[in-house]
Write a protein that holds these residues in place. Structure first.
Motif, short mmCIF file in Angstrom:
data_model
loop_
_atom_site.label_atom_id
_atom_site.label_comp_id
_atom_site.label_asym_id
_atom_site.label_seq_id
_atom_site.Cartn_x
_atom_site.Cartn_y
_atom_site.Cartn_z
N PHE A 1 0.84 -1.20 0.00
CA PHE A 1 0.00 0.00 0.00
C PHE A 1 0.88 1.25 0.00
O PHE A 1 0.73 2.14 -0.83
N LYS A 2 1.80 1.29 0.95
CA LYS A 2 2.66 2.46 1.09
C LYS A 2 3.61 2.61 -0.10
O LYS A 2 3.85 3.72 -0.58
N TRP B 1 3.16 6.64 -6.73
CA TRP B 1 2.30 7.62 -7.41
C TRP B 1 2.62 9.04 -6.98
O TRP B 1 1.91 9.98 -7.32
N GLY B 2 3.70 9.20 -6.20
CA GLY B 2 4.14 10.55 -5.86
C GLY B 2 3.81 11.01 -4.46
O GLY B 2 4.10 12.15 -4.10
N GLY B 3 3.20 10.16 -3.65
CA GLY B 3 2.89 10.54 -2.28
C GLY B 3 4.14 10.53 -1.41
O GLY B 3 5.03 9.70 -1.60
N SER B 4 4.20 11.44 -0.47
CA SER B 4 5.33 11.44 0.46
C SER B 4 5.17 10.28 1.45
O SER B 4 4.07 9.74 1.61
N SER B 5 6.24 9.91 2.11
CA SER B 5 6.16 8.84 3.10
C SER B 5 5.15 9.19 4.19
O SER B 5 4.37 8.33 4.62
N GLY B 6 5.16 10.44 4.63
CA GLY B 6 4.22 10.88 5.65
C GLY B 6 2.78 10.78 5.20
O GLY B 6 1.90 10.33 5.94
N PHE B 7 2.51 11.21 3.97
CA PHE B 7 1.16 11.14 3.42
C PHE B 7 0.70 9.69 3.32
O PHE B 7 -0.41 9.35 3.71
N ARG C 1 1.83 7.02 4.93
CA ARG C 1 1.70 6.44 6.27
C ARG C 1 0.37 6.90 6.90
O ARG C 1 -0.38 6.11 7.47
N CYS C 2 0.09 8.18 6.80
CA CYS C 2 -1.15 8.75 7.33
C CYS C 2 -2.37 8.12 6.67
O CYS C 2 -3.33 7.74 7.35
N THR C 3 -2.34 8.01 5.36
CA THR C 3 -3.47 7.44 4.63
C THR C 3 -3.72 6.00 5.04
O THR C 3 -4.85 5.60 5.28
N GLY D 1 -7.15 10.17 2.10
CA GLY D 1 -6.14 10.97 1.40
C GLY D 1 -6.38 12.46 1.56
O GLY D 1 -5.45 13.24 1.76
N GLN D 2 -7.64 12.86 1.50
CA GLN D 2 -7.97 14.28 1.67
C GLN D 2 -7.67 14.75 3.09
O GLN D 2 -7.14 15.84 3.29
N GLN D 3 -8.01 13.91 4.08
CA GLN D 3 -7.71 14.28 5.47
C GLN D 3 -6.21 14.41 5.68
O GLN D 3 -5.76 15.34 6.35
N CYS D 4 -5.45 13.48 5.14
CA CYS D 4 -4.00 13.52 5.33
C CYS D 4 -3.37 14.69 4.58
O CYS D 4 -2.41 15.29 5.07
#
Length: 87
Positions: free
Chosen positions: A28-29, A35-41, A43-45, A80-83
């Motif tokens: 998942f991560k 797809w360009g998400g940061s590690s923090g994003f 992990r949060c998602t 994703g929107q919340q994160c």
């Protein structure tokens, strides 16, 4: 951001079926970061999704014992929107 979330939804939907419990989280991560998400994003998602469905349900999906929940896309998009707003 909307296009990113849509791409993430499609990719993760395919990744889920071949994953197992801890591998599920890693895939998942990894897919999210691909797809360009940061590690923090990412992990949060994942945390948001895990809180919604629970570890056991995600493990069942990852092991192929359960299908993706009907609200998977909406839940993933909401997470994703919340994160995005937190980061």
């Amino acid at each position: 951001m909307y296009k990113f979330i849509c791409k993430l939804l499609l990719m993760l939907g395919f990744t889920v079926f071949s994953a197992c419990s801890s591998k599920f989280e890693n895939d998942f991560k990894q897919g999210c970061r691909g797809w360009g998400g940061s590690s923090g994003f990412c992990r949060c998602t994942y945390k948001q999704v895990e809180q919604h469905y629970g570890k056991d349900r995600l493990a069942q999906v990852g092991e192929g014992h359960a299908l993706l929940p009907n609200d998977w896309s909406e839940t993933l998009q909401h997470a994703g929107q919340q994160c995005s707003s937190k980061l």
